[in-house]
Every structure is written in structure tokens, then in C-alpha cells.
Design an enzyme around this catalytic site. Structure first.
Site, PDB file in Angstrom:
ATOM      1  N   GLU A  74      -1.181   6.473   9.191  1.00 51.64           N
ATOM      2  CA  GLU A  74      -2.294   5.582   8.843  1.00 51.64           C
ATOM      3  C   GLU A  74      -2.644   4.683  10.020  1.00 51.64           C
ATOM      4  OE1 GLU A  74      -1.594   3.516   5.125  1.00 51.64           O
ATOM      5  OE2 GLU A  74      -0.549   5.208   4.247  1.00 51.64           O
ATOM      6  N   GLU A 134       6.200   3.461   0.208  1.00 48.59           N
ATOM      7  CA  GLU A 134       6.498   2.017   0.197  1.00 48.59           C
ATOM      8  C   GLU A 134       7.522   1.566  -0.855  1.00 48.59           C
ATOM      9  OE1 GLU A 134       2.677   0.067  -0.029  1.00 48.59           O
ATOM     10  OE2 GLU A 134       2.077   0.782   1.945  1.00 48.59           O
TER      11      GLU A 134
END
Ligand code: GLA
Length: 373
Positions: free
Chosen positions: A283, A162
Site C-alpha cells: 500500500e 492488522e
């Protein structure tokens, strides 16, 4: 008809019928009759689950594990967990995952070496340290962590998580403090893109010097969004322009039944393939909620069916591109435990996974086991 001919005819007919039945079954089952997810996907990609330490040995999960051949530690391999203070490592919980993976005879994705989120950053990494000490800490952490876990079980590491901004109007592609991203990062403020280069350079050196068979990934969310994806691709090009290796992209894939679009998911995969990246879905979960006001007492069959269509689409597209998509992980095991019960709204039930609160396969599971439509 003479007896030997009759026998021959019966044998030939039986063989022909068996062959055609097998062919039919193969067509119906996508090549295998198995009811086990990992067997069904054996020719395509690894299928995985994420889990946290407290749930690892939950009796009800043990039967479900047989469906999977990959595992991710939800938190326990993050920096703050492995090295809570600068001079002391803490591997006990993370090592329990490796032990479990060996018992189950499955692989693991290492997740995640460098991530700015407060839940993952140890206290001694803070906005007052110098660039030099930050980069030294990163090198040390990346090197010792990759070496500690080795490659007996781990087949990929999320090296950086991220690092890209959510803000389409930001001057930089990177996440910085005050840039309007969902969760600011002081990493970039201290070191610019050098912290990303340093993490990947060290990861490459460590795996290559130690002959480790581990793929190195960048992992992020909202990769179906064209603008954010372009920024991620730009970052990967920047890293590679330094002569540093990035093997793959982790698409987190936190989706919901209202906004997921197959065409966008497919386009994202095609764009990453064009960059020569291996792809992991890292995820995956499919929320049933549309916005923060949505609430349901139970999971209705309409919702479950809508969710099954999304799961079906995702696994179908991944099968189509299985030469490049090599691992698909759901963020959790069953609907009894999911981070989405508390995010983005706390204390609101969600049912985003393939197995129900009572550990039964859901319609989503049936949908991804059926390759016929
Ligand atoms: C991000 C991280 C994961 C996890 C989830 C929330 O997606 O990559 O490790 O923390 O948030 O559960």
C-alpha cells in the site's frame, strides 16, 4: 589497404561500436531502455496499483495502467462488500476488477479476507456473537471467497490484516479493544488468536484442496518499527507453530518524506527474509506532510524532489532484495485521488503517488526508472 580488408575492418568496427553502445545503454537503463515501469522492472518484481470501483474505468487512467502488471481493489474485496448480509453474497463490483485485470492482462492481490476495521466488517459480525459462530463465519467466508475468485488473476491473498497491537506496553502482541491501538478490534476479544489461526488454516485448506496457485499473506502497517515488527514476526511464528502456512508478509508502507529511513526499511526486509517470508509492498504512498498542522497549496519542486528520493530508495532496496520482494503496489494511481486527502486530516490535499493530478509522471516516477544512482 586492399578492398576486402577495408570492408572487413569497417564491418568489425561497426559491430564493436554497436556492442559497446548497447553495453553503455544497458548500464544506463538498468538493462532496458523501456519507459514503461513494468518492463523496466520485468526482471525484479510485479509493480501494482490499488483502485476503487468508481475510478476503475476513468478515461485518464487507462494510459497509466500500461505501466503496471498488478492491481488491488481498494475496498471491494473486503468482507462487508462481498457478503453484506449472512445469506447473500455480492460479487458484482469485485468481479468487475477481475474482468478489468483480464482485459489488461495483469494479476491481482486479493485484499483482505479478515480485517477488524468497521469499514470492512459486516453487521452480523459483532461483539455479541459467540466464538463458535465467529469462527464458523470466518471459515465460510474465507473458503467461498478464495474459491469464487480462483487463481486465474489472483496470485496472493491478504488473509489477515492488522491484527497486531500498536501499543508497545500492551500485555499481548495482538490488537484488542481498549489496548490503545489506532482502531480497536473486538475479534481478539471474542476468539483470541484462534480467529487468526482459523483464517490461515482455512485459506491453506482451500488453496491446497483446489490446487490454487495463490500465496497467503499477513498484511500490516508500521513494519519499519522494530517493536511492532517483532510482534508481527512472533504472531507468524505462532501460526506456523500450529503447522499452518504463511507464505509472506505485506508491508503496507504508508510513509512520508520526513520520517522514512532507508536503514529501517532495509532492516525490516532483512528481518522478514530471515523468517523465510516472501515480501510484498502492498500500500505504498509517500505523504508530504509532517504533522496534522502541515498544509500546502501546491506541490513545490522541493517537496516533489524530497518525495522522489524516498521513492527511489524504496524501489532500489526492493531491487536489491528482489529474490524475496516479489510485488510493489502503490495505494492509488495518480494524485487526483488518494485516501490521504482525508486521512489523518479531512479535506487536506496530499500528493503521495507516482503520477500527478494531471496524470503526468512525477519526479518520483523518473527516479524509480533510473537505476544509475
Ligand atoms: C488500511 C487497509 C486498506 C485501506 C487503507 C486506507 O491500510 O489495509 O485496505 O483501507 O487502510 O485506505
Amino acid at each position: 589497404m586492399k578492398k576486402p580488408f577495408k570492408v572487413l575492418l569497417i564491418i568489425t568496427m561497426t559491430i564493436l561500436m554497436t556492442i559497446s553502445q548497447l553495453g553503455l545503454l544497458a548500464a544506463c537503463n538498468g538493462g532496458t531502455k523501456s519507459k514503461i515501469l513494468r518492463e523496466k522492472y520485468a526482471d525484479y518484481f510485479k509493480v501494482g496499483f490499488a483502485i476503487n470501483y468508481e475510478l476503475l474505468n476513468l478515461p485518464e487512467y487507462q494510459e497509466i495502467y500500461k505501466h503496471f502488471n498488478s492491481m488491488t481493489a481498494e475496498n471491494e474485496m473486503k468482507w462487508a462488500y462481498l457478503r453484506p448480509n449472512a445469506y447473500q453474497t455480492s460479487y458484482q463490483k469485485a468481479d468487475a476488477f477481475i474482468k478489468k485485470a483480464k482485459e489488461l492482462n495483469i494479476g491481482m492481490r486479493g485484499h483482505a479476507l479478515v480485517w477488524h476495521h468497521t469499514s470492512a466488517v459486516p453487521y452480523y459480525i459483532n461483539s455479541s456473537i459467540s466464538k463458535n459462530s465467529f469462527l464458523t463465519y470466518i471459515k465460510e467466508h474465507v473458503d467461498t471467497t478464495i474459491k469464487h475468485f480462483g487463481d486465474e488473476v489472483i496470485y496472493a491473498w491478504d488473509v489477515v490484516n492488522e491484527a497486531i497491537t500498536d501499543n508497545d506496553n500492551s500485555a499481548s502482541i495482538y490488537r484488542r479493544s481498549g489496548d490503545g491501538s489506532g482502531g480497536a478490534s473486538f475479534f481478539y476479544d471474542i476468539a483470541g488468536e484462534d480467529y487468526i489461526f482459523t483464517a490461515f488454516r482455512q485459506a491453506q485448506e482451500t488453496v491446497e484442496e483446489n490446487n490454487l496457485n495463490i500465496k497467503l499473506f499477513y498484511n500490516d502497517y508500521n513494519m519499519n518499527n522494530q517493536a511492532k515488527r517483532s510482534r508481527a514476526i512472533q504472531m507468524i511464528r505462532n501460526i506456523r507453530a500450529q503447522g499452518i502456512r504463511v507464505d509472506g508478509i505485506g508491508m503496507q508502507a504508508h510513509y512520508n518524506i520526513h520520517t522514512y529511513k532507508e536503514s529501517e526499511f532495509k532492516k525490516a526486509i532483512e528481518d522478514f527474509i530471515a523468517e523465510g517470508l516472501e515480501i510484498h509492498i502492498t500500500e505504498l504512498d509517500v505523504s508530504v506532510h509532517k504533522d496534522n498542522n502541515s498544509r500546502f497549496e501546491t506541490l513545490s519542486s522541493e517537496l516533489e524532489e524530497a518525495q522522489a528520493r524516498v521513492f527511489k530508495s524504496i524501489y532500489k532496496i526492493c531491487r536489491e532484495f528482489s529474490e524475496h520482494v516479489t510485488s510493489v503496489t502503490t495505494w492509488g494511481v495518480a494524485d487526483d485521488h488518494t485516501w490521504l486527502d482525508n486521512f489523518p486530516v479531512s479535506n487536506r490535499k496530499n500528493w503521495p503517488l507516482l503520477f500527478s493530478e494531471t496524470y503526468e509522471p512525477k519526479k518520483g516516477f523518473e527516479a524509480i526508472m533510473d537505476f544509475t544512482s
